[in-house]
Design a protein around this motif. Sequence first.
Motif, short mmCIF file in Angstrom:
data_model
loop_
_atom_site.label_atom_id
_atom_site.label_comp_id
_atom_site.label_asym_id
_atom_site.label_seq_id
_atom_site.Cartn_x
_atom_site.Cartn_y
_atom_site.Cartn_z
N VAL A 116 38.67 31.97 42.76
CA VAL A 116 39.01 33.34 43.13
C VAL A 116 40.51 33.51 42.92
O VAL A 116 41.23 32.55 42.71
CB VAL A 116 38.64 33.65 44.60
CG1 VAL A 116 37.14 33.53 44.80
CG2 VAL A 116 39.37 32.76 45.57
N THR B 144 38.71 42.28 49.60
CA THR B 144 37.83 41.59 50.55
C THR B 144 38.14 42.02 51.98
O THR B 144 37.23 42.34 52.76
CB THR B 144 37.97 40.06 50.40
OG1 THR B 144 37.64 39.70 49.05
CG2 THR B 144 37.07 39.32 51.37
N ASP C 257 41.93 39.16 44.88
CA ASP C 257 40.65 39.40 45.55
C ASP C 257 40.80 39.55 47.06
O ASP C 257 39.88 39.99 47.75
CB ASP C 257 39.67 38.26 45.26
CG ASP C 257 39.35 38.12 43.79
OD1 ASP C 257 39.35 39.14 43.08
OD2 ASP C 257 39.11 36.99 43.35
N GLY D 182 41.41 43.39 42.09
CA GLY D 182 40.49 42.35 42.53
C GLY D 182 39.12 42.89 42.91
O GLY D 182 38.81 44.06 42.77
N ARG D 183 38.31 41.99 43.41
CA ARG D 183 36.94 42.32 43.82
C ARG D 183 36.73 41.84 45.24
O ARG D 183 37.38 40.89 45.69
CB ARG D 183 35.96 41.64 42.90
CG ARG D 183 36.08 40.13 43.04
CD ARG D 183 35.58 39.37 41.90
NE ARG D 183 36.20 38.04 41.96
CZ ARG D 183 35.95 37.10 41.13
NH1 ARG D 183 35.11 37.30 40.15
NH2 ARG D 183 36.53 35.93 41.23
N SER D 184 35.82 42.47 45.94
CA SER D 184 35.48 42.03 47.28
C SER D 184 34.62 40.77 47.18
O SER D 184 33.66 40.72 46.40
CB SER D 184 34.72 43.11 48.02
OG SER D 184 34.19 42.58 49.23
N LEU D 185 34.93 39.80 48.00
CA LEU D 185 34.14 38.57 48.04
C LEU D 185 33.11 38.61 49.16
O LEU D 185 32.42 37.61 49.40
CB LEU D 185 35.07 37.36 48.22
CG LEU D 185 36.13 37.21 47.12
CD1 LEU D 185 37.07 36.06 47.45
CD2 LEU D 185 35.50 37.03 45.76
N SER E 44 32.46 32.49 37.89
CA SER E 44 33.52 33.40 38.27
C SER E 44 34.75 33.03 37.47
O SER E 44 34.95 31.86 37.13
CB SER E 44 33.80 33.26 39.78
OG SER E 44 34.94 34.00 40.14
#
Length: 159
Positions: A20, A28, A24, A43-46, A58
């Motif tokens: 990650v 998150t 992120d 980023g992306r939500s984990l 990933s």
Amino acid sequence: LVIWRSEDAGRRGRRIELPVSLIDVAPTVAALVGAPIPPSFDGRSLVPWLEGELPEDSAAFSQNPLNDEIGIRTRDWTYIEGKAGNRGAQRWLYRAHDVEQREELSAQHPEEVERLRGLADARRTADLGRRTDSVVIELDPERRRMLEALGYIDGEAER
């Protein structure tokens, strides 16, 4: 990255062996507190990972815009591309567990190089879409000399 939620109290923690990025963290945290994730976040939500929805793989990205280097880390690979002196664009591929990067493997795994190169190209394209107009900053001669000495600007650049 360690994430703990009160609803996880009493459950055993677990380690997720996927890379990650620091980018992120903000999405998150926003998702965990129920806030909307701004579209400007890279980023992306984990949170889905915490709920067991793990992706097959990933990729974590790193970039050095000063020399247009980009690095990609997946579960199995570390890929780096950039400029090596006057030789132009170079690409390096290592096994992820080879943290000292002793065994370069791009010739043995050209399919991985192409796959990861595609991810790097997609990342650069996405970054270009987010860039705003440049701002011109006039530098006094002393600051210009200092930045040139540090390698931040090219001494041959238009003044």
